[in-house]
Design a protein around this motif. Sequence first.
Motif, short mmCIF file in Angstrom:
data_model
loop_
_atom_site.label_atom_id
_atom_site.label_comp_id
_atom_site.label_asym_id
_atom_site.label_seq_id
_atom_site.Cartn_x
_atom_site.Cartn_y
_atom_site.Cartn_z
N ARG A 44 45.40 32.20 53.77
CA ARG A 44 46.21 31.34 54.64
C ARG A 44 46.73 32.08 55.86
N GLY A 45 46.36 33.35 56.02
CA GLY A 45 46.77 34.12 57.18
C GLY A 45 48.06 34.88 57.01
N VAL A 46 48.59 34.96 55.79
CA VAL A 46 49.84 35.70 55.55
C VAL A 46 49.50 37.16 55.34
N PRO A 47 50.14 38.07 56.04
CA PRO A 47 49.85 39.52 55.84
C PRO A 47 50.22 39.96 54.42
N ASP A 48 49.49 40.96 53.95
CA ASP A 48 49.74 41.45 52.59
C ASP A 48 51.13 42.06 52.45
N VAL A 49 51.62 42.71 53.50
CA VAL A 49 52.95 43.31 53.45
C VAL A 49 54.01 42.24 53.26
N LEU A 50 53.86 41.13 53.95
CA LEU A 50 54.83 40.04 53.82
C LEU A 50 54.76 39.42 52.43
N THR A 51 53.56 39.28 51.90
CA THR A 51 53.42 38.75 50.54
C THR A 51 54.04 39.69 49.53
N ALA A 52 53.81 40.98 49.67
CA ALA A 52 54.40 41.95 48.75
C ALA A 52 55.93 41.92 48.82
N THR A 53 56.47 41.77 50.03
CA THR A 53 57.92 41.69 50.18
C THR A 53 58.47 40.46 49.48
N GLY A 54 57.80 39.32 49.67
CA GLY A 54 58.27 38.09 49.03
C GLY A 54 58.21 38.16 47.51
N ILE A 55 57.14 38.76 46.98
CA ILE A 55 57.00 38.85 45.52
C ILE A 55 58.06 39.76 44.92
N MET A 57 56.20 54.00 31.68
CA MET A 57 56.65 52.62 31.50
C MET A 57 56.68 51.85 32.82
N PRO A 58 57.36 52.33 33.86
CA PRO A 58 57.33 51.58 35.12
C PRO A 58 55.95 51.50 35.75
N VAL A 59 55.13 52.54 35.58
CA VAL A 59 53.77 52.48 36.13
C VAL A 59 52.96 51.39 35.44
N THR A 60 53.06 51.30 34.12
CA THR A 60 52.33 50.28 33.38
C THR A 60 52.82 48.88 33.75
N LEU A 61 54.13 48.70 33.83
CA LEU A 61 54.66 47.40 34.22
C LEU A 61 54.20 47.00 35.62
N ALA A 62 54.22 47.94 36.55
CA ALA A 62 53.78 47.64 37.91
C ALA A 62 52.30 47.28 37.94
N ALA A 63 51.47 47.98 37.16
CA ALA A 63 50.04 47.67 37.12
C ALA A 63 49.78 46.28 36.55
N LEU A 64 50.48 45.92 35.47
CA LEU A 64 50.30 44.58 34.89
C LEU A 64 50.75 43.49 35.87
N LEU A 65 51.90 43.71 36.52
CA LEU A 65 52.37 42.72 37.49
C LEU A 65 51.45 42.65 38.70
N PHE A 66 50.83 43.76 39.06
CA PHE A 66 49.87 43.75 40.17
C PHE A 66 48.69 42.82 39.86
N MET A 124 51.41 48.56 45.84
CA MET A 124 50.12 48.13 45.28
C MET A 124 49.69 46.78 45.86
N ILE A 125 50.61 45.84 45.99
CA ILE A 125 50.26 44.54 46.56
C ILE A 125 50.03 44.65 48.05
N ALA A 126 50.86 45.45 48.75
CA ALA A 126 50.70 45.59 50.20
C ALA A 126 49.41 46.28 50.57
N SER A 127 48.82 47.06 49.66
CA SER A 127 47.55 47.73 49.97
C SER A 127 46.36 46.80 49.96
N GLY A 128 46.56 45.55 49.54
CA GLY A 128 45.46 44.58 49.56
C GLY A 128 44.38 44.92 48.55
N ASP A 129 43.15 44.93 49.02
CA ASP A 129 42.00 45.21 48.15
C ASP A 129 41.64 46.69 48.11
N LEU A 130 42.53 47.55 48.58
CA LEU A 130 42.21 48.97 48.64
C LEU A 130 41.95 49.54 47.24
N LEU A 131 42.80 49.22 46.28
CA LEU A 131 42.62 49.75 44.93
C LEU A 131 41.32 49.26 44.32
#
Length: 392
Positions: free
Chosen positions: A55-66, A33-42, A170-177
């Motif tokens: 816009r130059g914002v690091p992925d880690v900062l974006t993931a933290t904000g989200i 359940m949490p894995v599926t929810l995280a994938a959909l939100l990703f 998942m968000i902080a990894s950027g385009d890795l997935l």
Amino acid sequence: MESSVPRLANWAVIGIFVILAFAAIAEGRDFLMPVTLAALLFFVFTPLRRLAQRRGVPDVLTATGITLSILASMAVIGYAASGPLGQAMSRLPIISYQLDQKFDSIGESLSGLREAARTIDTAQAPEAAPDQPAAILVEQERETTLGMVMKTAPLLMGQVVFTMILLFFMIASGDLLYLKILQSFDRLRDKRGAYLALREIEDSLGNYLGAITIINIGLGIAVGLAMWAWGMPGALLFGLGAFLLNYIPYLGAITGVATAGLVAIVVMPGLFWPAMVALTYLGLTALEGQLITPYFVSRRLKMNTVVVFLAVALWAWLWSVIGMVIAVPVLVVMRVLADHVPGGEKFANFLAGDAPPSLGEDGRTDAQELGADSTDATDVSSARVEGAQPRR
């Protein structure tokens, strides 16, 4: 005869695989359940992450904000609902008693329902002596309810924390997935198809959940104001409930209407005014479901009504409330994948909610009949032209 035996064996293997897959999904619900929810939100928040990256914002900062924004939204909703919900939970045994008394005063027409309610209360209530006062029974039921809440709260909080942590990574990894998925294909055409499918999943889920969230906010405000106008207790709780329940197709609206009607029976005299309260809730949800949602939700995101209902029932059986919430997003993902998988066009058409052409008596569609008629007419006209030409 010999060729039919391997075919039956293949279908038997597929049937066994499906049964085992559903059993595994049901058994591993606490993890899946949490894995599926995280994938959909990703997929939903990936376009926002990509925009912030440009816009130059690091992925880690974006993931933290989200993740912090999601947790803050959940905290605000929980804080707003904690007061009315706590009062409702503490008064739940009293409300049950009042409902029983209300049904007793209505008349003999509800005698069957009254006896069923008494049977359910007797089965669920703790055993007590015959001379035990009603206040003691109410207190025991309240302690039982609080015990159930305290038992399920740690598991729920753990799943929420696990979902948010996984979504952050998942968000902080950027385009890795995305890159790992594309690298699993050998041919360039397959890589391009997989990339287009991933981008379409982003757009479809983002558009669907974004539109549904905005519509649900409007429905929650309308239901809350309507319940306040009727003098119902906990109008804010009704509004929040309508907002959350509307993520569940069909069953959410039915639950909201039934809850509003039962509460109205307790606080209002007779049956006419409770029926009006329930009809008001039903009218608002019908207006949303029949006019507003079809207008704002994209045509390509409409799904087969029968398939949606069956999917909600299936996921409710597998994963309870969370399953009902993710049923439609999972269908959206399946339809997108079916559109991009060779040979899956028929399955995608089955999931789609487009109105098909009507069938004729011989089983052919109108388009096929028109095509056949035009072909016949062309053949007849060409035959006439050939017959009109002089023989050489």
